[in-house]
Design a protein around this motif. Structure first.
Motif, PDB file in Angstrom:
ATOM      1  N   GLU A   1      19.218 -10.822   4.378  1.00 22.34           N
ATOM      2  CA  GLU A   1      20.665 -10.646   4.519  1.00 22.34           C
ATOM      3  C   GLU A   1      20.934  -9.469   5.439  1.00 22.34           C
ATOM      4  O   GLU A   1      20.183  -8.489   5.464  1.00 22.34           O
ATOM      5  CB  GLU A   1      21.310 -10.405   3.149  1.00 22.34           C
ATOM      6  N   LEU A   2      21.988  -9.574   6.222  1.00 20.30           N
ATOM      7  CA  LEU A   2      22.407  -8.489   7.105  1.00 20.30           C
ATOM      8  C   LEU A   2      23.169  -7.476   6.255  1.00 20.30           C
ATOM      9  O   LEU A   2      24.203  -7.811   5.657  1.00 20.30           O
ATOM     10  CB  LEU A   2      23.291  -9.029   8.224  1.00 20.30           C
ATOM     11  N   ILE A   3      22.659  -6.234   6.161  1.00 21.65           N
ATOM     12  CA  ILE A   3      23.264  -5.255   5.249  1.00 21.65           C
ATOM     13  C   ILE A   3      23.930  -4.080   5.969  1.00 21.65           C
ATOM     14  O   ILE A   3      24.681  -3.326   5.345  1.00 21.65           O
ATOM     15  CB  ILE A   3      22.224  -4.706   4.267  1.00 21.65           C
ATOM     16  N   PHE A   4      23.667  -3.924   7.281  1.00 25.52           N
ATOM     17  CA  PHE A   4      24.220  -2.746   7.966  1.00 25.52           C
ATOM     18  C   PHE A   4      24.230  -2.993   9.474  1.00 25.52           C
ATOM     19  O   PHE A   4      23.359  -3.681  10.007  1.00 25.52           O
ATOM     20  CB  PHE A   4      23.355  -1.515   7.651  1.00 25.52           C
ATOM     21  N   GLN A   5      25.239  -2.441  10.125  1.00 25.21           N
ATOM     22  CA  GLN A   5      25.295  -2.499  11.586  1.00 25.21           C
ATOM     23  C   GLN A   5      25.827  -1.184  12.111  1.00 25.21           C
ATOM     24  O   GLN A   5      26.589  -0.492  11.434  1.00 25.21           O
ATOM     25  CB  GLN A   5      26.162  -3.666  12.067  1.00 25.21           C
ATOM     26  N   SER A   6      25.443  -0.852  13.314  1.00 24.76           N
ATOM     27  CA  SER A   6      25.960   0.350  13.965  1.00 24.76           C
ATOM     28  C   SER A   6      26.187   0.036  15.440  1.00 24.76           C
ATOM     29  O   SER A   6      25.368  -0.630  16.074  1.00 24.76           O
ATOM     30  CB  SER A   6      24.962   1.507  13.829  1.00 24.76           C
ATOM     31  N   GLY A   7      27.335   0.498  15.974  1.00 28.57           N
ATOM     32  CA  GLY A   7      27.610   0.295  17.389  1.00 28.57           C
ATOM     33  C   GLY A   7      28.289  -1.010  17.721  1.00 28.57           C
ATOM     34  O   GLY A   7      28.383  -1.379  18.894  1.00 28.57           O
ATOM     35  N   TYR A   8      28.792  -1.721  16.703  1.00 26.50           N
ATOM     36  CA  TYR A   8      29.507  -2.980  16.926  1.00 26.50           C
ATOM     37  C   TYR A   8      30.986  -2.794  16.584  1.00 26.50           C
ATOM     38  O   TYR A   8      31.326  -2.049  15.649  1.00 26.50           O
ATOM     39  CB  TYR A   8      28.920  -4.105  16.074  1.00 26.50           C
ATOM     40  N   ALA A   9      31.865  -3.478  17.293  1.00 30.43           N
ATOM     41  CA  ALA A   9      33.312  -3.336  17.084  1.00 30.43           C
ATOM     42  C   ALA A   9      33.794  -4.081  15.844  1.00 30.43           C
ATOM     43  O   ALA A   9      34.830  -3.746  15.268  1.00 30.43           O
ATOM     44  CB  ALA A   9      34.065  -3.836  18.318  1.00 30.43           C
ATOM     45  N   LYS A  10      33.050  -5.103  15.420  1.00 32.32           N
ATOM     46  CA  LYS A  10      33.458  -5.914  14.271  1.00 32.32           C
ATOM     47  C   LYS A  10      32.701  -5.497  13.006  1.00 32.32           C
ATOM     48  O   LYS A  10      31.630  -4.902  13.076  1.00 32.32           O
ATOM     49  CB  LYS A  10      33.191  -7.398  14.562  1.00 32.32           C
ATOM     50  N   ASP A  11      33.285  -5.881  11.845  1.00 37.84           N
ATOM     51  CA  ASP A  11      32.607  -5.659  10.580  1.00 37.84           C
ATOM     52  C   ASP A  11      31.472  -6.666  10.429  1.00 37.84           C
ATOM     53  O   ASP A  11      31.435  -7.698  11.122  1.00 37.84           O
ATOM     54  CB  ASP A  11      33.592  -5.815   9.415  1.00 37.84           C
ATOM     55  N   LEU A  12      30.577  -6.394   9.480  1.00 42.05           N
ATOM     56  CA  LEU A  12      29.421  -7.269   9.266  1.00 42.05           C
ATOM     57  C   LEU A  12      29.819  -8.729   9.089  1.00 42.05           C
ATOM     58  O   LEU A  12      29.248  -9.623   9.703  1.00 42.05           O
ATOM     59  CB  LEU A  12      28.639  -6.818   8.016  1.00 42.05           C
ATOM     60  N   ILE A  13      30.775  -8.962   8.233  1.00 40.81           N
ATOM     61  CA  ILE A  13      31.146 -10.335   7.884  1.00 40.81           C
ATOM     62  C   ILE A  13      31.744 -11.104   9.053  1.00 40.81           C
ATOM     63  O   ILE A  13      31.747 -12.338   9.074  1.00 40.81           O
ATOM     64  CB  ILE A  13      32.115 -10.328   6.668  1.00 40.81           C
ATOM     65  N   GLN A  14      32.246 -10.393  10.045  1.00 43.89           N
ATOM     66  CA  GLN A  14      32.894 -11.037  11.192  1.00 43.89           C
ATOM     67  C   GLN A  14      31.932 -11.307  12.346  1.00 43.89           C
ATOM     68  O   GLN A  14      32.262 -12.047  13.267  1.00 43.89           O
ATOM     69  CB  GLN A  14      34.040 -10.149  11.696  1.00 43.89           C
ATOM     70  N   LEU A  15      30.743 -10.739  12.293  1.00 43.71           N
ATOM     71  CA  LEU A  15      29.790 -10.890  13.400  1.00 43.71           C
ATOM     72  C   LEU A  15      29.151 -12.274  13.392  1.00 43.71           C
ATOM     73  O   LEU A  15      28.591 -12.715  12.378  1.00 43.71           O
ATOM     74  CB  LEU A  15      28.688  -9.830  13.292  1.00 43.71           C
ATOM     75  N   ASN A  16      29.246 -12.961  14.528  1.00 42.29           N
ATOM     76  CA  ASN A  16      28.485 -14.205  14.672  1.00 42.29           C
ATOM     77  C   ASN A  16      27.259 -13.937  15.546  1.00 42.29           C
ATOM     78  O   ASN A  16      27.070 -12.819  16.033  1.00 42.29           O
ATOM     79  CB  ASN A  16      29.353 -15.324  15.261  1.00 42.29           C
TER      80      ASN A  16
END
Length: 420
Positions: free
Chosen positions: A28-43
């Motif tokens: 599962e994707l649990i963390f992101q850094s440097g992206y404009a969208k939240d985790l749930i919105q990233l495709n």
């Protein structure tokens, strides 16, 4: 904590590896850094294009992908938010704090671990050097994070903390995910045993119901040095679908194994010297192949006989499960070779006993092993003199069969004489 950094040339490959795990329910994707969208919105395109945009700013750099795994002890139960926090601070400390990256928590192994996908190309087009990153900044970050978060330390006594503590159980097909079971067992064996060839590695792996297979000698896979890993049953029969070496975590490909073979040449020398006196003690008493094997099993050593179609012994390999070393008889010396053992067995029938004994079988690797193998988990009674004597004196089934045949012939001749 154990950190492993892999650099590469394929962002989409690293991303696909983790995304496929997500689709299979194993990550599962649990963390992101440097992206404009939240985790749930990233495709998928959002994840890929953000990283690819940076790589296009320096097309001269071919190695532009960074794939990191952070592995924790099986005894640690770390929630996703804490894993994300640890990953975030780790990236800061190794100089990737301003880079976009994705953190995936994987659930396909017994030990907690995360994978981090990023790029080493900055927004300015400048390249972040990866040279010695693992032994410098990463090592320093690991130690600081272990202390800060109270993690199990990956010191000299805990080199294998990231491995499943039960990884060296026999693989049983269908009980757990095949790839997960193979990964745990293969990596544990490679890390703990000293072997210098693929047949020697297989001598250990087959104790745990695993086989490394190069295919037939005239096959394309063999010619291209391909390698598959199979689950096998207790008789050595392949079960299910094989897994490519390149798709297993740690990449135990033939090319990588050959590097390990070279390293083990020196590492196993002191362990080999410990093996000789144990075998010498058994050779002091005459025994059948079955008795010889059982006597060494009682001392924690598995003997693997290699025989031709006529059941003639032409090779022997010793697997010391106590000192974790594997070697052929010829590596130990002349008195431990198949030729010497053939002479040693000359007072008893020189064929290996069928069924329960050391029944030979061929594999596609050209390696032949005995089915009467030592169960690595079985307790070994080092002082069991009774078991040793019984093993040495145990008759060979083929000997009993031969004697029975002789007696029957004598009875027939006697009847003929009486009838006359």
């Amino acid at each position: 904590m154990v950190a492993k950094i892999i650099s590469g040339k394929s962002l989409i490959g690293a991303l696909n590896y983790n995304e496929n795990k997500v689709h299979q329910g194993k990550a599962e994707l649990i963390f992101q850094s440097g992206y404009a969208k939240d985790l749930i919105q990233l495709n998928f395109n959002d994840k890929l294009l953000r990283l690819k945009d940076l790589t296009l700013r320096n097309k001269r750099v071919k190695t532009n992908t960074v794939h990191i795994s952070l592995n924790f002890s099986t005894n640690e139960r770390l929630p996703p938010d804490l894993l994300g926090e640890i990953a975030n601070e780790y990236m800061e400390r190794i100089g990737f704090g301003n880079q976009p990256y994705l953190v995936y928590k994987h659930n396909d192994a017994a030990h907690p671990h995360v994978h981090i996908v990023s790029t080493n190309i900055k927004s300015s087009g400048e390249r972040i050097s990866l040279h010695n990153l693992g032994s410098t900044k990463s090592e320093e970050a690991r130690q600081l994070l272990e202390e800060k978060f109270g993690l199990v330390q990956a010191g000299k006594n805990t080199k294998s903390q990231a491995l499943d503590s039960s990884a060296l159980n026999k693989v049983e097909y269908g009980k757990v995910d095949t790839k997960r079971a193979l990964t745990n067992t293969i990596n544990a064996v490679i890390k703990t045993y000293r072997f210098t060839s693929l047949p020697e590695l297989n001598a250990v792996l087959q104790s745990y119901n695993v086989l490394a297979d190069r295919g037939a000698k005239d096959s394309r896979m063999f010619a291209s040095k391909g390698l598959l890993y199979w689950v096998v049953d207790n008789k050595g029969n392949k079960i299910g679908v094989p897994i490519k070496a390149s798709s297993i975590y740690g990449r135990p490909t033939l090319k990588n194994l050959e590097e390990r073979f070279k390293q083990n040449e020196e590492l196993r020398k002191p362990l080999v010297e410990k093996l000789k006196p144990i075998i010498d003690g058994v050779l002091m008493t005459k025994a059948s192949p079955r008795g010889f094997s059982q006597a060494l099993i009682n001392k924690g050593i598995q003997v693997v006989f290699r025989c031709n179609e006529n059941n003639y012994l032409y090779g022997v390999t010793y697997v010391d499960h106590t000192n974790k070393v594997v070697c052929n008889g010829s590596d130990l010396g002349k008195k431990y070779t198949a030729a010497a053992l053939n002479k040693y067995f000359q007072e008893t029938p020189n064929t290996l006993p069928p069924r329960e004994g050391l029944h030979s079988r061929s594999t596609s690797t050209g390696y032949i092993s005995g089915s009467n193998t030592l169960s690595p988990q079985a307790p070994i009674n080092q002082n069991s003199n009774k078991s040793l004597i019984e093993g040495l004196l145990q008759p060979d089934y083929s000997e009993v069969s031969t004697m029975r045949s002789v007696l029957q012939n004598r009875r027939k001749k006697k009847r003929k004489r009486l009838s006359k």
